[in-house]
Motif scaffolding. Structure first.
Motif, mmCIF file in Angstrom:
data_model
loop_
_atom_site.group_PDB
_atom_site.id
_atom_site.type_symbol
_atom_site.label_atom_id
_atom_site.label_comp_id
_atom_site.label_asym_id
_atom_site.label_seq_id
_atom_site.Cartn_x
_atom_site.Cartn_y
_atom_site.Cartn_z
ATOM 1 N N SER A 392 0.841 -1.202 0.000
ATOM 2 C CA SER A 392 0.000 0.000 0.000
ATOM 3 C C SER A 392 0.875 1.250 0.000
ATOM 4 O O SER A 392 1.631 1.477 0.956
ATOM 5 N N THR A 394 -0.247 4.299 0.179
ATOM 6 C CA THR A 394 -0.812 5.212 1.181
ATOM 7 C C THR A 394 -0.237 4.923 2.571
ATOM 8 O O THR A 394 0.205 5.839 3.276
ATOM 9 N N GLU A 398 2.362 7.203 4.898
ATOM 10 C CA GLU A 398 2.050 7.587 6.286
ATOM 11 C C GLU A 398 3.207 7.224 7.217
ATOM 12 O O GLU A 398 3.628 8.028 8.051
#
Length: 965
Positions: A392, A394, A398
């Motif tokens: 991922s 995303t 993060e």
């Protein structure tokens, strides 16, 4: 048997790159499945087969040659002079036609190249050879007619045929009339032996070049090996040239321009792009070298690899026209997936300790930038680790942002955190094998190298307020590996691994450029050698050693170490002087392994007060440094003779040296010592040789071996593996050291073979001769017109056996204790994988767990293997499959063991199954006890070697997803 001179055949074997044994059978089968996947995609226009014609018969078509080299591991990457050395003409060696169908492969070749193609293709499922014998091939006219007839026969069942028309980077407009002019295609129309009409009128042709290019771009163990041994070596060489540019310019670094500094990267990239015939305009895939405040967002995103003019010098690209404090650099492989960025520094990133605790070093721009850069490195590597586990972007972003923030906090830069994070970008790009960016969210991106990059743009001068210092950049190319694992409860989870391919490119480097910095370093060395030195009396030194940090993201630094009674000085050509006083130490431990072949390690735990006096990459999660003294080195000998005793005897006057054993090392210390031992091993083996970057890979990438084990499994297939089998597949453990079969399980011994192979005779012989093995039950397959194996019938039979066993009365308990054995005899065109799967997929889990396969034996009657020429009967080779079959029993010609037919078949089967035991049993009568033991083995099928081969060669073998045909 062969009419060709053995010495010539040996030459041919040596000349072909990736000769027998180099290409892994499992990777070969995987590559074939990748090509076959083009034929199984749900499309109305998908072809029925892909036709690959080599040599003069396709007018040396490059697309066909490229497909053959993909399937055969570069076998035809030759030039004319290479072929001449073999003693055979090029026309003979590339006289090959391959037709790949969704469930089979047809291969035309001649007796010369047959034996060299054999190791590459023998393990392909449902392989059909079209090849004459040596005697037949001597008649040139008959040989030509046989080729045409074979070609006609190969394509007979097709209606649409795919042609690999273009090679990568040389896309040509597909013209079926050009194909029609290929000699073998023209011959298709010949009356009598041809296909009764023009090829292009009978078959619909389509270009599959683009589909194949996508297949070629996926990374597998063989392309990874090529990447490491060729591309990475060339890539690292550019960095070596880059550093050489700087090292030779000292002390004139201030006059160096961006154009001069970046020349190695520019030449490497531009020349490669010219020869690659593929353009890539993304600024993320272009090299750069930018100094100081010229490294702004605008300049980094310009996407122009023709570097700026000679006017941008180290001298003038810093704040307010001062000298640059750093530079950002990126090297990009023009024809491969590798790329990485670094930030390096002009000027020291630390101030060495000179004995005065009251004077804390004043923070400089270099220190500030190096601390931001260190936080960026942590962030990128944390993002890579997260992406490897989650796939991922995303989540990876993060984690990278959070890690950057915590890194800035650790360097007391909290007040600048919000401002710097607002100027930060993080991205991950997937890159194919030819260096072109592909969508990260595509299914195929799992098998591509990726580049993760973080940039903090336009950092303001936080200390002097003199405008912009420029940007900080760091990126790495990495590869992930993901194995799907089926848990006991049926759920599927993932086991992941990753490796940073460009990790060996130095992440930290600095050069002393200003006179006052050079003088400070010289002053440090003079100060410690003076009579009134704060480090005490000089003991010995000036010789090479390696300094390791507890920071897992930094590599060991090679420098010269000087020992004193109260500390030491480590002198490095880039970072300057690093002073370690005993006043800053909590403990000094020494480990030497009690052996002259083990690296001696000086383990220093230091106080936090030393951190301001250390380069930022020596700051770790724990305050710990290790100095590695290589056996037989001058510093190793000098330490023992001049330092060891004085440092041990300082109990009253200061910190004393303590000797520890291996069990006294922490996990972190063991990791560092293991890394040093690997480096020593590599360097000592290459002593006297030119140091090769590839030879240093095990030391530079210590996790490489583990990753390769993992990737060998994950890259073969997306089929899940059983959790209990995973340690065996990764070669971490064996199933059971003794491989014993549980007493309550019924052992199945399988005997198979083509009709007329004497399997039934072997079965009868075993049952009558060896009743001591237990109570025998014999299952014979239902023989009907198709002579196929009936899975449902076999499963019902197993259920009835188990039910009968459970229904026996208690009075028969003694009889029951005599072990039951099941002998399964399959004499027909049966694929043994069908039998295995029938047991593995039995609908009753109780039945499935009550039986175990002991060994699979195939009977081979040499006279019943070939229909004509070398065209094998169906399933003949598949019945000898590696990972399934343990024994091959030859049931005729056994009295004349060098009989040409027997030898020829043994060579063929040995290529398909290198580990099978060969047994001679005329008419199925076994004469040696050890051969009977092999056939009736209770654990051969479940051995770790067989289990691993099974998963690699037949992904999905343990579930119903793998179908024979």
């Amino acid at each position: 048997m062969d009419v060709y001179p053995p010495h010539r055949l040996g030459l041919l074997r040596g000349r072909f790159p990736g000769g027998p044994g180099r290409g892994s059978p499992s990777v070969s089968c995987s590559r074939l499945r990748q090509v076959q996947s083009i034929l199984t995609q749900s499309s109305k226009s998908q072809p029925d087969g892909i036709l690959c014609i080599l040599g003069i018969d396709s007018r040396y078509n490059e697309g066909c040659r490229e497909l053959a080299n993909y399937l055969l591991f570069g076998l035809y990457n030759q030039n004319a002079s290479d072929f001449e050395k073999t003693g055979f003409s090029e026309e003979v060696l590339d006289d090959v036609i391959i037709l790949v169908k969704s469930d089979s492969v047809h291969l035309y070749c001649n007796p010369v190249n047959y034996r060299y193609l054999l190791p590459y293709v023998a393990h392909w499922r449902n392989l059909h050879f079209h090849c004459m014998t040596e005697n037949e091939y001597e008649d040139e006219e008959a040989a030509e007619e046989f080729k045409i007839a074979s070609f006609v026969d190969m394509v007979r069942d097709c209606s649409r045929i795919g042609i690999p028309y273009s090679s990568q980077g040389h896309l040509q407009i597909f013209d079926m009339f050009v194909v029609e002019k290929w000699p073998i295609v023209q011959a298709f129309a010949l009356e009598g032996i041809g296909g009764d009409g023009f090829f292009t009128m009978k078959y619909e042709l389509q270009d599959v070049s683009l589909n194949l290019w996508n297949v070629y771009s996926k990374m597998d163990p063989m392309s990874l090996e090529s990447l490491l041994s060729e591309d990475l070596v060339a890539f690292e060489h550019q960095w070596t040239s880059f550093f050489a540019n700087f090292d030779t310019e000292i002390p004139f670094l201030l006059e160096l321009s961006e154009s001069q500094a970046g020349e190695p990267f520019r030449s490497y990239f531009s020349h490669g792009m010219i020869s690659s015939h593929i353009t890539e305009n993304s600024p993320n895939r272009q090299p750069f070298v930018l100094f100081g405040n010229h490294s702004t967002r605008e300049n980094l995103n310009a996407g122009n690899f023709n570097f700026p003019s000679e006017g941008h010098l180290v001298r003038s690209t810093g704040p307010s026209g001062s000298f640059a404090k750093h530079m950002v650099v990126q090297c990009v492989s023009p024809k491969g997936p590798l790329a990485c960025s670094r930030t390096y520094f002009f000027g020291a990133t630390h101030v060495p300790y000179l004995g005065d605790e009251s004077k804390l070093p004043k923070k400089t721009e270099q220190m500030l930038l190096s601390q931001v850069y260190a936080a960026v490195i942590e962030a990128v590597l944390a993002g890579i680790a997260c992406y490897a586990k989650t796939s991922s972007l995303t989540k990876a972003k993060e984690v990278a942002e959070q890690t950057l923030g915590s890194g800035l906090d650790s360097f007391d830069l909290t007040q600048f955190k919000a401002g710097l994070r607002s100027k930060m970008t993080f991205h991950i790009h997937a890159v194919n094998n030819h260096g072109r960016i592909v969508p990260l969210d595509s299914e195929d991106s799992l098998y591509f190298v990726k580049t993760a990059c973080m940039t903090v743009y336009d950092i303001p001068d936080l200390l002097g307020g003199r405008g912009c210092l420029g940007s900080v950049v760091f990126s790495e190319s990495f590869l992930t590996s993901q194995i799907l694992v089926k848990e006991k409860d049926g759920t599927v989870t993932t086991e992941t691994s990753s490796i940073v391919l460009t990790a060996a490119i130095p992440r930290f480097c600095s050069w002393l450029v200003e006179d006052n910095e050079v003088k400070l370093s010289e002053k440090t060395q003079q100060a410690v050698k003076g009579d009134a030195c704060f480090l005490g009396t000089f003991l010995t030194g000036g010789e090479g050693a390696y300094l390791y940090s507890s920071n897992p993201h930094s590599w060991p630094e090679e420098g010269k170490v000087h020992f004193f009674s109260s500390g030491l000085l480590f002198s490095h050509r880039h970072h300057g002087s690093i002073v370690l006083s005993k006043d800053h130490m909590n403990s000094i431990l020494f480990y030497d392994g009690d052996s002259t072949s083990v690296v001696a390690a000086l383990l220093i735990e230091f106080k936090s007060s030393l951190l301001p006096h250390l380069p930022v990459h020596f700051h770790g999660s724990s305050n710990f440094l290790m100095i590695a003294l290589f056996p037989r080195s001058k510093i190793y000998q000098a330490f023992y003779s001049e330092v060891f005793s004085p440092w041990q005897q300082q109990a009253n006057s200061g910190l004393s040296l303590k000797v520890i054993q291996e069990d006294g090392l922490s996990v972190e210390q063991k990791r560092l010592h293991s890394s040093a031992q690997k480096l020593y091993s590599v360097l000592s083996h290459s002593a006297g040789e030119k140091r090769s970057p590839l030879k240093l890979l095990p030391a530079k990438l210590p996790e490489l071996d583990w990753f390769l084990q993992h990737f060998a499994i994950s890259s073969i297939s997306r089929e899940p593996v059983m959790r209990t089998h995973l340690p065996v597949l990764l070669q971490q453990a064996e199933i059971n050291p003794s491989h014993r079969v549980e007493n309550d399980k019924v052992t199945i011994s399988i005997v198979t073979g083509l009709p007329g192979c004497h399997a039934s005779e072997l079965c009868a012989f075993l049952v009558t001769l060896h009743k001591e093995y237990g109570r025998w039950m014999v299952y014979r397959q239902i023989m009907d017109s198709s002579e196929c194996f009936h899975a449902a019938h076999f499963q019902r039979y197993l259920s009835s056996v188990l039910e009968a066993q459970q229904n026996r009365s208690a009075r028969q308990s003694a009889y029951i204790r005599k072990k039951i054995r099941l002998l399964v005899v399959l004499q027909g065109y049966t694929d043994v994988i069908d039998v295995v799967q029938a047991l593995q997929t039995h609908p009753d889990s109780n039945v499935k767990s009550s039986f175990t396969i002991g060994a699979i034996t195939v009977c081979v009657e040499p006279l019943s293997c070939y229909m004509d020429h070398r065209f094998l009967f169906p399933k003949c080779l598949d019945q000898c499959s590696q990972g399934l079959v343990s024994n091959v029993v030859f049931t005729s010609h056994t009295t004349e063991q060098r009989h040409p037919l027997l030898v020829q078949l043994q060579t063929l089967i040995r290529a398909a199954n290198p580990t099978a035991a060969f047994i001679l049993a005329e008419n199925g009568i076994v004469t040696r006890n050890e051969d009977i033991e092999l056939i009736l083995s209770e654990n051969s099928f479940s051995s770790p070697q067989m289990l691993r081969s099974r998963y690699l060669m037949y992904p999905g073998w343990q579930v119903s997803s793998l179908k024979s045909s």
